[in-house]
Every structure is written in C-alpha cells, then in structure tokens.
Design an enzyme around this catalytic site. Structure first.
Site, short mmCIF file in Angstrom:
data_model
loop_
_atom_site.label_atom_id
_atom_site.label_comp_id
_atom_site.label_asym_id
_atom_site.label_seq_id
_atom_site.Cartn_x
_atom_site.Cartn_y
_atom_site.Cartn_z
N GLN A 139 -42.19 -16.51 -57.87
CA GLN A 139 -41.82 -17.14 -59.47
C GLN A 139 -42.25 -16.27 -60.39
O GLN A 139 -43.74 -15.60 -60.66
CB GLN A 139 -43.17 -17.78 -59.05
CG GLN A 139 -43.07 -18.83 -60.42
CD GLN A 139 -43.96 -18.81 -61.17
OE1 GLN A 139 -45.56 -19.49 -60.85
NE2 GLN A 139 -44.06 -18.42 -62.45
N ASP A 249 -40.03 -16.97 -69.51
CA ASP A 249 -40.61 -15.36 -70.19
C ASP A 249 -40.79 -14.73 -71.56
O ASP A 249 -39.47 -14.13 -71.03
CB ASP A 249 -40.69 -15.17 -68.83
CG ASP A 249 -42.34 -14.15 -68.59
OD1 ASP A 249 -42.45 -13.61 -69.09
OD2 ASP A 249 -41.98 -14.15 -66.76
N GLY A 275 -42.13 -21.11 -69.68
CA GLY A 275 -42.59 -19.92 -69.76
C GLY A 275 -43.24 -19.33 -68.19
O GLY A 275 -42.38 -19.03 -67.36
N HIS A 276 -43.65 -17.66 -68.23
CA HIS A 276 -44.36 -16.85 -67.61
C HIS A 276 -45.21 -17.72 -66.62
O HIS A 276 -45.01 -18.05 -65.31
CB HIS A 276 -45.43 -15.74 -67.88
CG HIS A 276 -45.75 -14.78 -67.31
ND1 HIS A 276 -44.90 -14.15 -66.40
CD2 HIS A 276 -47.33 -14.40 -66.50
CE1 HIS A 276 -45.86 -13.81 -66.32
NE2 HIS A 276 -46.83 -13.26 -66.01
N PHE A 277 -46.02 -18.46 -67.24
CA PHE A 277 -46.92 -19.42 -66.11
C PHE A 277 -46.46 -20.92 -65.98
O PHE A 277 -46.95 -21.35 -66.33
CB PHE A 277 -48.53 -19.80 -66.68
CG PHE A 277 -49.29 -18.67 -66.31
CD1 PHE A 277 -50.48 -18.38 -65.48
CD2 PHE A 277 -48.96 -17.43 -67.29
CE1 PHE A 277 -51.03 -16.82 -65.17
CE2 PHE A 277 -50.55 -16.57 -67.78
CZ PHE A 277 -51.20 -16.13 -66.65
#
Length: 303
Positions: A139, A249, A275-277
């Site tokens: 991920q 991201d 996004g990233h998280f």
C-alpha cells in the site's frame, strides 16, 4: 441485536539486541491458533497506531502483529550515532531490528503489509528470508523509479553537506508537514480523523525524536539504489501480491503501483481515490480486499 465479535488486542514489548520494541498483536479467539499471520510494517512519520482500525477490523480472523520501529511510536529511541550514540538510524538497521523482532517472536511465515517506510524495510527482510513471506500487501510502498514524484526526488537528493538540507527535512517534521501527508489527495475530508497526525506529531515532538528522522531521511537514497535488487527478487520469487494504492499520493504517485506489474504480472492492483495514508479514508474498501487475498493466499498450494 447481534453483537459483532471484536479481537482481543495485547500491547507488549520485546527486547531486540538491547532495544525495547513495542508491538500490538491481535488474539484471534474465533480463528484459533492456526489463524493466518499478518505482519504490518508502518510508514513515516507514524507507528503501529496507524493500523489500529485495521487490526480491529481483521484481528479476530487473523493473528495481526504490528511493531514500532526504533525511534518511532512507543519503541525505545536509542541515541543516534550522528549524536554520539551507538545506534545508526539507517534502513539497514531498521531491517536488522525487524529481523530480530520476527525471530524473537518465533515467526516463520506471514503475509506482510508494506506501507511507505515498510516497503524498504520489508523488501530487505524478503531478500534475506524469502521463506518467511507467504504473500505481500503493498500500500503506497514504492520500489520503482517511476513511483517517485518530483518532490520525492528532490527530497531524496538532499545530503548532509548541502546548505539548509537538514532544515528542509526538519520542516517536514512539523505539524503542518505531518498534516500535509495525511490531507493531500483526500477525497472526503470528513472521513479523515485528526487522531493520526496528532499522534504522529506527539511522538515527533518528544525529546530526541527528530534526529533519528533526519538521519533516515538522509539515508533514503539507499533504498532507491536497491530498487533493481528488489525487482529481481520479485521476478525470481513471484510472491502472491495485492496492491492497494492511493493514487493521489504526493510522494509515491500512481505509476509506482503500475510498475509492479512488470515484475509481478499476476499481482492484483486496486487504485483508490485517496492519498498517501489510504487506510484513513478507504478502510471499508480495503478490508474486504485484504480478507479475500489472505484467505486465498495462506492456504494456496505450494505456499
């Protein structure tokens, strides 16, 4: 009214080469002692607390283990070698400590969740112990040049001798820098709980916590240098792999997810509008993907 079965979560410490490592572990009462094992490797600037909701969601079905790296979360923060101590905050050292952690728990097989920093740590473990890895869940954990944004490339290029390089890193360790990592690319802001960046910043602001992050930032180029090695490992071992990727991201953009398919054409790829998280916003979408993947992978013939 039906009461959902929640896992029992224990919080423990394990001594690894003299460093106290904190970890969370679910006790899957319903699944029993033969439940599949998941090892969750967290990212920057977070710790195992980023997986709390995921562990609640799947921990009654699987034995889920999530450690904090040295210098992160509730784990010990050895004095950095850069400040006169004996602990070098490098990705090789993080992998050494996680290798000792896995051996200390007596684990010999697991599906590993690799997120952000978890990818370079996890791939180092995989090249050392391919027999441990029943499968990979990736991920937003990058292993390809095209998975680096321009901003990420500029950051990775920083070196200690460059003027203002350290200050550039320290600017990312502020509350605004931490929130940026959570909020950028989010589709529905109301789904993003502030707890994540608040906890991250709490730990970052503790005495002695920022220098380890500076040292790791200056060492990140060592990961890029090993991308070809990790890609060769993927081609050789062809691990069963699930890729779930927040496509917006700001550090590891969508091409980094597609790149895995060159070496793992049978990997399962799911791009998410976040996004990233990604777990912060897309947990309900990600949990069924993980459960389906682990159930098929853990008992697959020859694995």
């Amino acid at each position: 009214m039906t009461i959902l079965a929640f896992p029992r979560i224990v919080h423990r410490y394990l001594d690894v080469d003299g460093v106290s490592i904190f970890y969370r572990e679910s006790i899957p009462v319903e699944a029993g002692p033969d439940a599949p094992v998941l090892l969750l490797l967290h990212g920057f600037p977070s710790a195992s607390h980023q997986f709390r909701r995921l562990i609640d969601a799947i921990g009654n079905r699987y034995r889920v283990i999530a450690p904090d790296y040295p210098g992160f979360g509730h784990s010990e923060v050895p004095l950095p070698a850069s400040a006169g101590g004996n602990f070098a905050y490098t990705f090789d050292q993080l992998a050494d400590t996680m290798e000792g952690f896995v051996k200390g728990l007596g684990l010999d097989r697991f599906v590993s969740y690799l997120f952000d920093f978890g990818a370079p740590v996890g791939f180092r473990l995989a090249t050392r112990h391919p027999e441990w890895f029943a499968g990979l869940i990736i991920q937003n954990g990058n292993a390809y040049e095209e998975g680096l944004s321009d901003g990420a490339r500029d950051f990775i290029a920083l070196r200690p001798e460059q003027p203002d390089a350290e200050q550039t890193i320290r600017d990312l360790l502020t509350l605004s820098g931490t929130r940026f990592q959570y909020e950028t690319g989010i589709g529905q802001q109301e789904l993003l709980a502030p707890d994540g960046w608040t906890l991250d910043q709490h730990f970052l602001d503790q005495p002695g916590r920022k220098q380890p992050q500076v040292d790791l930032a200056f060492d990140y180029h060592s990961n890029v240098a090993r991308y070809s090695e990790w890609q060769a490992w993927l081609r050789q071992h062809r691990p069963r792999t699930l890729i779930v990727w927040g496509k917006d991201d700001p550090f590891f953009p969508e091409p980094g997810a597609h790149a895995y398919l060159r070496d793992l054409p049978e990997a399962e790829l799911h791009l998410l509008e976040t996004g990233h998280f990604a777990l912060e916003e897309k947990l309900p979408e990600i949990v069924p993907l993980i459960a389906d993947f682990v159930d098929r992978t853990w008992h697959a013939p020859g694995r």
